[in-house]
Design an enzyme around this catalytic site. Structure first.
Site, PDB file in Angstrom:
ATOM      1  N   GLU A  68      -4.814  -3.055  34.249  1.00  0.00           N
ATOM      2  CA  GLU A  68      -4.347  -1.793  34.617  1.00  0.00           C
ATOM      3  C   GLU A  68      -3.698  -1.901  35.965  1.00  0.00           C
ATOM      4  O   GLU A  68      -4.519  -2.427  36.890  1.00  0.00           O
ATOM      5  CB  GLU A  68      -5.547  -0.650  34.468  1.00  0.00           C
ATOM      6  CG  GLU A  68      -5.206   0.565  35.129  1.00  0.00           C
ATOM      7  CD  GLU A  68      -3.859   1.162  34.100  1.00  0.00           C
ATOM      8  OE1 GLU A  68      -3.635   1.207  33.449  1.00  0.00           O
ATOM      9  OE2 GLU A  68      -2.903   1.348  35.110  1.00  0.00           O
ATOM     10  N   ASP A 117       4.228   2.037  28.702  1.00  0.00           N
ATOM     11  CA  ASP A 117       5.148   3.055  29.428  1.00  0.00           C
ATOM     12  C   ASP A 117       6.482   2.758  28.605  1.00  0.00           C
ATOM     13  O   ASP A 117       6.870   1.621  28.275  1.00  0.00           O
ATOM     14  CB  ASP A 117       5.169   2.815  30.824  1.00  0.00           C
ATOM     15  CG  ASP A 117       4.153   3.041  31.611  1.00  0.00           C
ATOM     16  OD1 ASP A 117       3.035   3.621  30.836  1.00  0.00           O
ATOM     17  OD2 ASP A 117       3.907   2.968  33.083  1.00  0.00           O
ATOM     18  N   ASP A 153       3.316   6.313  19.930  1.00  0.00           N
ATOM     19  CA  ASP A 153       3.897   7.286  19.193  1.00  0.00           C
ATOM     20  C   ASP A 153       5.377   7.390  19.380  1.00  0.00           C
ATOM     21  O   ASP A 153       6.379   8.475  18.869  1.00  0.00           O
ATOM     22  CB  ASP A 153       3.287   8.702  19.503  1.00  0.00           C
ATOM     23  CG  ASP A 153       3.665   9.031  20.936  1.00  0.00           C
ATOM     24  OD1 ASP A 153       3.556   7.995  21.927  1.00  0.00           O
ATOM     25  OD2 ASP A 153       3.903  10.186  21.088  1.00  0.00           O
ATOM     26  N   TYR A 194      -4.795   8.260  24.544  1.00  0.00           N
ATOM     27  CA  TYR A 194      -3.307   8.589  24.360  1.00  0.00           C
ATOM     28  C   TYR A 194      -3.327   8.905  22.767  1.00  0.00           C
ATOM     29  O   TYR A 194      -2.616  10.062  22.558  1.00  0.00           O
ATOM     30  CB  TYR A 194      -2.224   7.909  24.915  1.00  0.00           C
ATOM     31  CG  TYR A 194      -1.887   7.583  25.950  1.00  0.00           C
ATOM     32  CD1 TYR A 194      -2.643   8.113  27.349  1.00  0.00           C
ATOM     33  CD2 TYR A 194      -0.471   7.950  26.499  1.00  0.00           C
ATOM     34  CE1 TYR A 194      -2.486   8.129  28.463  1.00  0.00           C
ATOM     35  CE2 TYR A 194       0.018   7.987  27.886  1.00  0.00           C
ATOM     36  CZ  TYR A 194      -0.929   8.243  28.695  1.00  0.00           C
ATOM     37  OH  TYR A 194      -0.497   8.225  30.231  1.00  0.00           O
ATOM     38  N   GLU A 195      -3.749   8.060  22.032  1.00  0.00           N
ATOM     39  CA  GLU A 195      -3.485   8.119  20.633  1.00  0.00           C
ATOM     40  C   GLU A 195      -4.233   9.469  19.888  1.00  0.00           C
ATOM     41  O   GLU A 195      -3.664  10.094  19.241  1.00  0.00           O
ATOM     42  CB  GLU A 195      -4.198   6.993  19.730  1.00  0.00           C
ATOM     43  CG  GLU A 195      -4.090   6.984  18.338  1.00  0.00           C
ATOM     44  CD  GLU A 195      -4.756   5.517  17.825  1.00  0.00           C
ATOM     45  OE1 GLU A 195      -5.095   4.558  18.645  1.00  0.00           O
ATOM     46  OE2 GLU A 195      -4.383   5.432  16.524  1.00  0.00           O
TER      47      GLU A 195
HETATM   48  N1  SAH Z   1      -3.623   2.207  26.943  1.00  0.00           N
HETATM   49  C1  SAH Z   1      -4.144   3.461  27.312  1.00  0.00           C
HETATM   50  C2  SAH Z   1      -3.483   3.865  28.442  1.00  0.00           C
HETATM   51  C3  SAH Z   1      -1.889   4.075  27.987  1.00  0.00           C
HETATM   52  S1  SAH Z   1      -0.809   4.693  29.416  1.00  0.00           S
HETATM   53  C4  SAH Z   1      -4.151   4.512  25.828  1.00  0.00           C
HETATM   54  O1  SAH Z   1      -3.516   4.173  25.018  1.00  0.00           O
HETATM   55  O2  SAH Z   1      -4.838   5.508  26.106  1.00  0.00           O
HETATM   56  C5  SAH Z   1       0.149   3.095  29.874  1.00  0.00           C
HETATM   57  C6  SAH Z   1      -1.060   2.717  30.946  1.00  0.00           C
HETATM   58  O3  SAH Z   1      -0.509   1.146  31.269  1.00  0.00           O
HETATM   59  C7  SAH Z   1      -0.815   3.279  32.350  1.00  0.00           C
HETATM   60  O4  SAH Z   1      -2.288   3.386  32.669  1.00  0.00           O
HETATM   61  C8  SAH Z   1      -0.162   2.411  33.155  1.00  0.00           C
HETATM   62  O5  SAH Z   1      -0.366   2.414  34.396  1.00  0.00           O
HETATM   63  C9  SAH Z   1      -0.401   1.000  32.766  1.00  0.00           C
HETATM   64  N2  SAH Z   1       0.837   0.168  32.812  1.00  0.00           N
HETATM   65  C10 SAH Z   1       1.967   0.198  32.637  1.00  0.00           C
HETATM   66  N3  SAH Z   1       2.750  -0.759  32.824  1.00  0.00           N
HETATM   67  C11 SAH Z   1       1.890  -1.867  33.453  1.00  0.00           C
HETATM   68  C12 SAH Z   1       2.099  -3.255  34.101  1.00  0.00           C
HETATM   69  N4  SAH Z   1       3.202  -3.535  33.959  1.00  0.00           N
HETATM   70  N5  SAH Z   1       1.022  -3.604  34.513  1.00  0.00           N
HETATM   71  C13 SAH Z   1      -0.151  -3.002  34.144  1.00  0.00           C
HETATM   72  N6  SAH Z   1      -0.360  -1.935  33.725  1.00  0.00           N
HETATM   73  C14 SAH Z   1       0.589  -1.105  33.340  1.00  0.00           C
END
Ligand code: SAH
Length: 216
Positions: A68, A117, A153, A194-195
């Site tokens: 993360e 993201d 999603d 998130y899901e």
């Molecule tokens: N996987 C979790 C969070 C989803 S949000 C879930 O499904 O509930 C996406 C997460 O990925 C965020 O916390 C963001 O900080 C992290 N993230 C996005 N791009 C990243 C990258 N390039 N390297 C490391 N972490 C990343």
């Protein structure tokens, strides 16, 4: 991920026995970190860690590494880990772009991407964790028979990802669904933070499983 600065989170990460600090130093010898030869599964962009920590609890025979980039999110996983003390999980605060500096070829048996993201602007497409550029990075660390499993999603991001798998020379699509929770793949599904939120809102969850092509 909504960002809130959590005071002291950097210090907490630096001091925690559950985080790996000099992550590049362990490249090729992650078995020493865990003190066994179990397979290593990683989640890139794990957020607060609900998904990967549930898996770690269910599968003591597998080692997990949660990645993360934001300290303020990662500390939430560390707080949970202080209670749970799972022996088979470690965390790294890092930018996923550098993943091939952290793991050696074939060192990772599975990669999870959950609700990555979207980077909706075209000029940011390379930053999406399922872009051809990222798939190439994964080729440097993932075992040849290892799977990458991606859930989102976001239909635009999912469609883009399907195209990228096609475009990347070395990957094949094993299976996919545009509505995980009404498909056969829901069995054994572990929900991410998130899901849970999106399912409650009624959004359909897309999921794909891909792997590298066998060399010709
Ligand atoms: N996987 C979790 C969070 C989803 S949000 C879930 O499904 O509930 C996406 C997460 O990925 C965020 O916390 C963001 O900080 C992290 N993230 C996005 N791009 C990243 C990258 N390039 N390297 C490391 N972490 C990343």
């Amino acid at each position: 991920m909504r960002l809130r600065n959590v005071p002291g989170s950097r210090d907490m990460i630096a001091e925690s026995p559950f985080t790996i600090k000099d992550e590049t130093e362990w490249k090729g010898r992650w078995n020493e970190v865990f003190d066994n030869d179990h397979p290593i599964h990683i989640e890139i962009g794990m957020g607060k860690g609900q998904f990967i920590m549930t898996l770690a609890k269910e599968h003591p025979e597998i080692n997990y590494v949660g990645i993360e980039k934001y300290s303020s999110v990662l500390v939430r996983a560390l707080e949970k880990q202080q209670e749970m003390e799972l022996p088979n999980i470690k965390f790294i605060r890092m930018e996923a772009e550098n993943i091939a500096e952290v793991f050696a070829p074939d060192e990772v048996a599975r990669i999870y991407l959950n609700f990555s993201d979207p980077w909706p602007k075209d000029r940011h497409a390379k930053r999406r964790l399922t872009s051809v550029q990222f798939l190439q990075r994964y080729e440097n660390i993932l075992q040849k028979d290892g799977h990458l499993i991606f859930k989102t999603d976001n239909r635009d991001l999912f469609d883009f990802s399907l195209e990228q798998v096609e475009e990347a020379e070395h990957w094949i699509l094993l299976n996919h669904t545009f509505d995980l929770h009404h498909s056969e793949y829901v069995e054994g599904n572990v929900m991410t933070e998130y899901e849970q939120r999106f399912v409650e809102k009624g959004n359909a969850i897309c999921r794909m499983e891909i792997m590298q092509k066998a060399p010709e």
